[in-house]
Design an enzyme around this catalytic site. Structure first.
Site, PDB file in Angstrom:
ATOM      1  N   ARG A  50       0.842  -1.200   0.000  1.00  0.00           N
ATOM      2  CA  ARG A  50       0.000   0.000   0.000  1.00  0.00           C
ATOM      3  C   ARG A  50       0.874   1.247   0.000  1.00  0.00           C
ATOM      4  O   ARG A  50       0.565   2.250  -0.643  1.00  0.00           O
ATOM      5  CB  ARG A  50      -0.958   0.018   1.203  1.00  0.00           C
ATOM      6  N   TYR A 102     -17.072  15.806 -15.138  1.00  0.00           N
ATOM      7  CA  TYR A 102     -17.389  14.375 -15.203  1.00  0.00           C
ATOM      8  C   TYR A 102     -18.387  14.009 -14.081  1.00  0.00           C
ATOM      9  O   TYR A 102     -18.250  14.472 -12.944  1.00  0.00           O
ATOM     10  CB  TYR A 102     -16.085  13.573 -15.050  1.00  0.00           C
ATOM     11  N   ASP A 174      -8.159  17.696 -15.037  1.00  0.00           N
ATOM     12  CA  ASP A 174      -8.465  16.334 -15.478  1.00  0.00           C
ATOM     13  C   ASP A 174      -8.060  16.261 -16.953  1.00  0.00           C
ATOM     14  O   ASP A 174      -8.677  16.878 -17.818  1.00  0.00           O
ATOM     15  CB  ASP A 174      -9.969  16.068 -15.287  1.00  0.00           C
ATOM     16  N   LYS A 199      -9.095   4.970 -19.532  1.00  0.00           N
ATOM     17  CA  LYS A 199      -9.403   5.379 -20.894  1.00  0.00           C
ATOM     18  C   LYS A 199      -8.162   5.216 -21.786  1.00  0.00           C
ATOM     19  O   LYS A 199      -7.697   4.113 -21.947  1.00  0.00           O
ATOM     20  CB  LYS A 199      -9.946   6.816 -20.875  1.00  0.00           C
TER      21      LYS A 199
HETATM   22  C1  LIG Z   1     -13.978   8.046 -16.817  1.00  0.00           C
HETATM   23  C2  LIG Z   1     -13.602   9.417 -16.345  1.00  0.00           C
HETATM   24  C3  LIG Z   1     -13.346   9.682 -14.992  1.00  0.00           C
HETATM   25  C4  LIG Z   1     -13.504   8.628 -13.914  1.00  0.00           C
HETATM   26  O1  LIG Z   1     -12.562   7.621 -14.014  1.00  0.00           O
HETATM   27  P1  LIG Z   1     -12.816   6.094 -13.560  1.00  0.00           P
HETATM   28  O2  LIG Z   1     -11.564   5.426 -13.974  1.00  0.00           O
HETATM   29  O3  LIG Z   1     -14.043   5.615 -14.283  1.00  0.00           O
HETATM   30  O4  LIG Z   1     -13.034   6.116 -12.087  1.00  0.00           O
HETATM   31  C5  LIG Z   1     -12.946  10.961 -14.657  1.00  0.00           C
HETATM   32  N1  LIG Z   1     -12.835  11.938 -15.571  1.00  0.00           N
HETATM   33  C6  LIG Z   1     -13.097  11.727 -16.873  1.00  0.00           C
HETATM   34  C7  LIG Z   1     -12.954  12.850 -17.836  1.00  0.00           C
HETATM   35  C8  LIG Z   1     -13.485  10.467 -17.302  1.00  0.00           C
HETATM   36  O5  LIG Z   1     -13.763  10.267 -18.603  1.00  0.00           O
END
Ligand SMILES: *Cc1c(COP(=O)(O)O)cnc(C)c1O
Length: 393
Positions: A50, A102, A174, A199
């Site tokens: 961890r 998001y 982000d 992603k």
């Molecule tokens: C999918 C997504 C998230 C969240 O991420 P997870 O891996 O699903 O927890 C945050 N910001 C954006 C822009 C996303 O497309």
């Protein structure tokens, strides 16, 4: 790392590490939760996974270097990364967040962090006056997501970061949609970069993961403390899979973005398509700004058909993309935001956010662009035929 390398070279140098003991050309998967300490008084670098693991470290070092930050952090999901980052704030602190943030980030702010006294104001971050007017004496963070989902609205990272600095706030970005291949927010003045690595960075729809990169030692120390304290770390095998995904990130996202540009232009020329949202199209309102802070329009676009019925027909007729949530994979992914990512908004809120009932979002994968365009073209013919029947003409 020498500045003279191109990004694609750097990407490989950062992800391929020859193991000094064996010569293995890949970082080993250190599946061990604990580590033997050789000396009663002096403990080694690792004690418990961890707190730190060599495989996860290799991933964290790679993303830190690629984003140009001081330290990287790998989390169990994008939301784990984002939630942990927001816990840099304390009760009584305030965050400014985009209206079209998001959905998971919206949920953690409105339904969880508020209970702990962390306040927020939603604004249109593409409008700097609105951002500035929302700043309060207790504002600690301005949060940016650019381009936004699903209308690909563009926020000026440099201007927001300058505004934040002038008010002693941090800027979190982000960067999921662009990745460091196309946009590096720390170089534009941001303090912390966040990713849903689920992603593009994973790239194969097979891992759920999050990454964060701190731009300063001070934030890095605090975030490391929180990562270890909250414990939402990324597992060792998934860390290895992300390192593997990273190696091909540059070629994958460039090919997808090239196709996305062509597909966006194709949709823009179709009479059934009311509007195309893609920051790489010159008529996109954020196109000029986007080109100043990113090097490509990216691999995600949205397009609006007449109404829900036409969107349904289109989805039922396409053969290539999967119909699913998520984005950034080798396979093209078509999604219907009104019933998927933005299902929690009512129709009125959706209309205000520019999400019409005919809106579809497309994450372009690695299929041949000509095949994708033919598939979409055929689907539009079917939409047109059915609509003509439907309207009794
Ligand atoms: C999918 C997504 C998230 C969240 O991420 P997870 O891996 O699903 O927890 C945050 N910001 C954006 C822009 C996303 O497309």
């Amino acid at each position: 790392m020498s500045e003279s390398f191109h990004f694609s070279t750097k990407l490989i140098k950062e992800t391929v590490a020859v193991d000094p003991q064996t010569g293995a050309a890949n970082v080993p998967v250190y599946l061990s939760s604990t580590f033997h300490q050789k000396d009663f008084d002096h403990y080694g670098k690792y004690d418990y996974t961890r707190s730190g693991n060599p495989t996860r470290d290799a991933l964290e070092d790679a993303i830190a270097s690629l984003e140009g930050g001081v330290r990287g952090f790998a989390f169990a999901s994008g939301m784990a990364a984002i939630s942990t980052a927001f816990l840099l704030l304390s009760a009584g602190d305030h965050a400014i967040v985009p209206k079209n943030v998001y959905g998971g980030t919206f949920r953690i702010l409105t339904q969880v962090l508020g209970r702990f006294g962390i306040e927020h104001t939603f604004v249109d971050t593409t409008n700097l006056d609105e951002v500035e007017q929302a700043i309060r004496p207790n504002t600690k963070v301005i949060y940016v997501e650019t381009p936004s989902n699903p209308t690909l609205a563009v926020t000026d990272i440099r201007a927001v970061a300058a505004l934040a600095k002038a008010h002693r706030c941090l800027t979190f970005v982000d960067n999921t949609f662009m990745t460091p291949v196309f946009q590096r927010p720390l170089e534009l003045g941001a303090d912390l970069v966040l990713h849903s690595a689920t992603k593009f960075i994973s790239g194969h729809s097979d891992v759920v993961a999050g990454l964060a990169v701190a731009g300063s030692e001070e934030i890095a120390d605090k975030l490391y403390f929180l990562q270890n304290a909250l414990g939402a770390v990324l597992g060792v095998q998934d860390s290895w899979l992300l390192l593997r995904g990273l190696k091909t990130l540059d070629v994958r996202i460039r090919k997808s973005a090239d196709s996305a540009r062509r597909i966006a232009a194709f949709f823009a020329a179709q009479s059934e398509v009311r509007h195309v949202f893609y920051p790489g199209l010159t008529d996109h309102p954020g196109a000029k700004l986007h080109a100043e802070q990113a090097t490509s329009g990216g691999a995600v676009l949205s397009f609006e058909l007449e109404n829900e019925a036409s969107a349904r027909l289109f989805v039922n007729h396409v053969k290539l993309p999967v119909f699913a949530v998520s984005l950034g994979a080798v396979e093209s992914i078509l999604s219907y935001p009104p019933k998927m990512s933005h299902a929690e908004l009512n129709e009125d809120e959706r209309e205000k956010a520019g999400i019409g009932s005919g809106l579809l979002r497309l994450s372009v994968g690695l299929e041949d662009a000509d095949d994708l365009i033919r598939d979409f073209s055929d689907a539009l013919v079917d939409v047109r035929a059915q609509e003509t029947v439907g309207s009794g003409e």
